[in-house]
Design a protein around this motif. Structure first.
Motif, PDB file in Angstrom:
ATOM      1  N   ASP A   5       0.828  -1.207   0.000  1.00 23.90           N
ATOM      2  CA  ASP A   5       0.000   0.000   0.000  1.00 23.90           C
ATOM      3  C   ASP A   5       0.861   1.256   0.000  1.00 23.90           C
ATOM      4  OD1 ASP A   5      -2.361  -1.610   0.293  1.00 23.90           O
ATOM      5  OD2 ASP A   5      -1.765  -1.885   2.387  1.00 23.90           O
ATOM      6  N   ASN A   6       0.449   2.219  -0.779  1.00 27.21           N
ATOM      7  CA  ASN A   6       1.158   3.500  -0.800  1.00 27.21           C
ATOM      8  C   ASN A   6       1.064   4.130   0.597  1.00 27.21           C
ATOM      9  OD1 ASN A   6       2.160   6.089  -1.257  1.00 27.21           O
ATOM     10  ND2 ASN A   6       1.280   6.175  -3.312  1.00 27.21           N
ATOM     11  N   PRO A   7       2.181   4.385   1.258  1.00 27.20           N
ATOM     12  CA  PRO A   7       2.112   4.950   2.607  1.00 27.20           C
ATOM     13  C   PRO A   7       1.760   6.434   2.631  1.00 27.20           C
ATOM     14  CG  PRO A   7       4.392   4.716   1.932  1.00 27.20           C
ATOM     15  CD  PRO A   7       3.562   4.114   0.833  1.00 27.20           C
ATOM     16  N   LEU A   8       1.769   7.083   1.464  1.00 27.92           N
ATOM     17  CA  LEU A   8       1.509   8.518   1.387  1.00 27.92           C
ATOM     18  C   LEU A   8       0.172   8.787   0.702  1.00 27.92           C
ATOM     19  CD1 LEU A   8       5.067   9.647   0.293  1.00 27.92           C
ATOM     20  CD2 LEU A   8       4.171   9.375   2.610  1.00 27.92           C
ATOM     21  N   ARG A   9      -0.422   9.904   1.013  1.00 28.19           N
ATOM     22  CA  ARG A   9      -1.788  10.186   0.550  1.00 28.19           C
ATOM     23  C   ARG A   9      -1.876  10.348  -0.970  1.00 28.19           C
ATOM     24  NH1 ARG A   9      -4.677  14.019   5.177  1.00 28.19           N
ATOM     25  NH2 ARG A   9      -4.075  12.711   6.960  1.00 28.19           N
TER      26      ARG A   9
END
Length: 468
Positions: A5-9
């Motif tokens: 999962d992309n850890p950033l928004r």
């Protein structure tokens, strides 16, 4: 660690804030960043050396007149290193400290063991090289030209972060005729001894630090002013001197080794020796304390403190959420080598599909065939999360058999496989299904342990496999 999962928004739109379930939350580390001073000739972070616990590496980098070429500043330069050594120190003597969270960064002293930097190392001649080919130059530098922790008539200061018991030497370079030593006296108060020509003076602070807590101590010697000043936890302490301080023209130089922790009980996290005063370094105790204990390295790029006390990994802190979030990760399948029946598999996709049983655990994922024939190999695959394996371990895979409800003994065993911490690539082990009378079904039993033993396992499982 790694995550699916992309850890950033929304990094593509330059929104680098962590998501509410981001893997970076609380996975940052705390580091200690000293404030810069002038003419630092000795600097030590007492971090555990993974290969040699008896060595504490020197971190000082003082550019001196003999540094005439940029190549003289290389890490592999022949300038003698200020590493400290001491017999009898073990990894168990290192401990965590409030300053850093990524490594054991403080060393316990028990009065019986101490560290030293030999005087012979400080005065040793060395050669400096520069240039290549026809332009290569080699210059021999006399050790006497090198400014070190052997003080002469110069000003100097000593900075230390420690937890101390009464009575013992923190650090110093002193013999029966000359030198200096920073100590904790029997009352638990910081004292500095200066000796020259056989005469000595001891300046003692009014503050005891032997209270079981960590303290920051800075002792400053201004030879021209004939003054010794103590700062305890950033506050100037009242001090009294017994004896007469050496005159500014009297040298403290001697042939003794520089020693740390001789007769000392407690722990030391950081030590620095500089041939200057705070004013000569164009700074103040307030500026030093503000940087070291409230500096930007303790905040995110927007100046926000850690949420919940632990920094997130990355530039920006999540403003409201703390606590490590679960990591969802599907590792790429690039097999690491193993012994005997554990074969090397490279550029191979993790085996999934209707013919495979894939089981997910909180520590990783396992794949085995749903059905096999007697005589076939069961190819067992396992992937571990990056934080699953704390140190070097062994994976053992056994094959258990049943005749109806009657359990047979172990009918197959693979060679154990060494597991490397942090490796997320799949490990593959093959176990042959051997013929046994009455065999009706089998199960793959696997476990990970420090020695390959079942009783010392840290994780494991059992997966049934049908016989065709």
């Amino acid at each position: 660690w790694a995550t699916d999962d992309n850890p950033l928004r929304d990094p593509e739109k330059r929104d680098f804030r962590p998501t509410d379930t981001s893997a970076v939350i609380d996975r940052g580390v705390k580091v200690f960043v000293p404030w810069g001073l002038a003419r630092t000739v000795g600097e030590w972070h007492f971090r555990l050396h993974p290969r040699d616990p008896s060595t504490v590496l020197g971190y000082d980098a003082y550019i001196q007149p003999f540094h005439k070429h940029h190549e003289h500043l290389r890490l592999n330069s022949a300038v003698p290193k200020n590493n400290l050594h001491g017999d009898g120190f073990t990894a168990a003597m290192y401990m965590e400290s409030p300053l850093e969270s990524w490594v054991k960064s403080a060393l316990r002293f028990d009065r019986a063991h101490y560290l030293s930097l030999p005087h012979a190392t400080l005065i040793r001649d060395f050669k400096l090289e520069s240039g290549r080919g026809k332009r290569r130059k080699v210059e021999t530098v006399s050790g006497s030209k090198r400014k070190t922790v052997d003080m002469s008539t110069n000003n100097f200061l000593m900075e230390v972060i420690l937890m101390a018991e009464p009575d013992g030497m923190i650090a110093g370079k002193i013999d029966e005729k000359a030198g200096y030593a920073l100590m904790v006296n029997p009352a638990g108060k910081v004292a500095l001894m200066l000796r020259s020509g056989g005469a000595q003076a001891v300046t003692t602070s009014s503050v005891s630090i032997a209270d079981g807590r960590w303290h920051h101590v800075l002792a400053e010697v201004d030879r021209e002013e004939g003054a010794v000043t103590f700062y305890i936890d950033g506050q100037k302490a009242v001090a009294m001197t017994a004896g007469t301080l050496p005159a500014a023209s009297e040298s403290l130089s001697n042939t003794a080794d520089f020693v740390v922790g001789k007769g000392f009980a407690g722990a030391i996290d950081y030590l620095r020796v500089s041939r200057c005063t705070l004013s000569e370094a164009a700074t103040s105790i307030d500026e030093l304390m503000a940087w070291e204990f409230n500096g930007p390295h303790l905040y995110d790029f927007a100046g926000r403190p850690p949420t919940g006390g632990v920094r997130d990994a990355g530039a920006l802190e999540h403003p409201t959420i703390s606590g490590r979030q679960p990591i969802r990760y599907t590792p790429p399948v690039v097999k690491q080598s193993a012994e005997d029946e554990a074969k090397v598999v490279t550029k191979k996709v993790f085996k999934r599909g209707p013919e495979r049983m894939v089981k997910t655990y909180d520590w990783g994922v396992v794949s085995v065939p749903r059905e096999v024939r007697i005589g076939d190999d069961i190819d067992f695959q396992v992937c571990f999360g990056t934080e699953t394996i704390p140190r070097a371990m062994y994976l053992q895979v056994d094959l258990h058999g049943w005749a109806g409800r009657k359990r047979l003994s172990t009918i197959g065993r693979a060679a154990r496989v060494r597991i490397t911490p942090g490796v997320t690539s799949p490990y593959e082990v093959r176990v042959k299904v051997r013929k046994r009378e009455g065999l009706t079904h089998v199960a793959v039993v696997f476990y990970v342990s420090p020695d390959g033993g079942y009783n010392t396992r840290i994780l494991g499982g059992q997966i049934p496999v049908k016989l065709k």
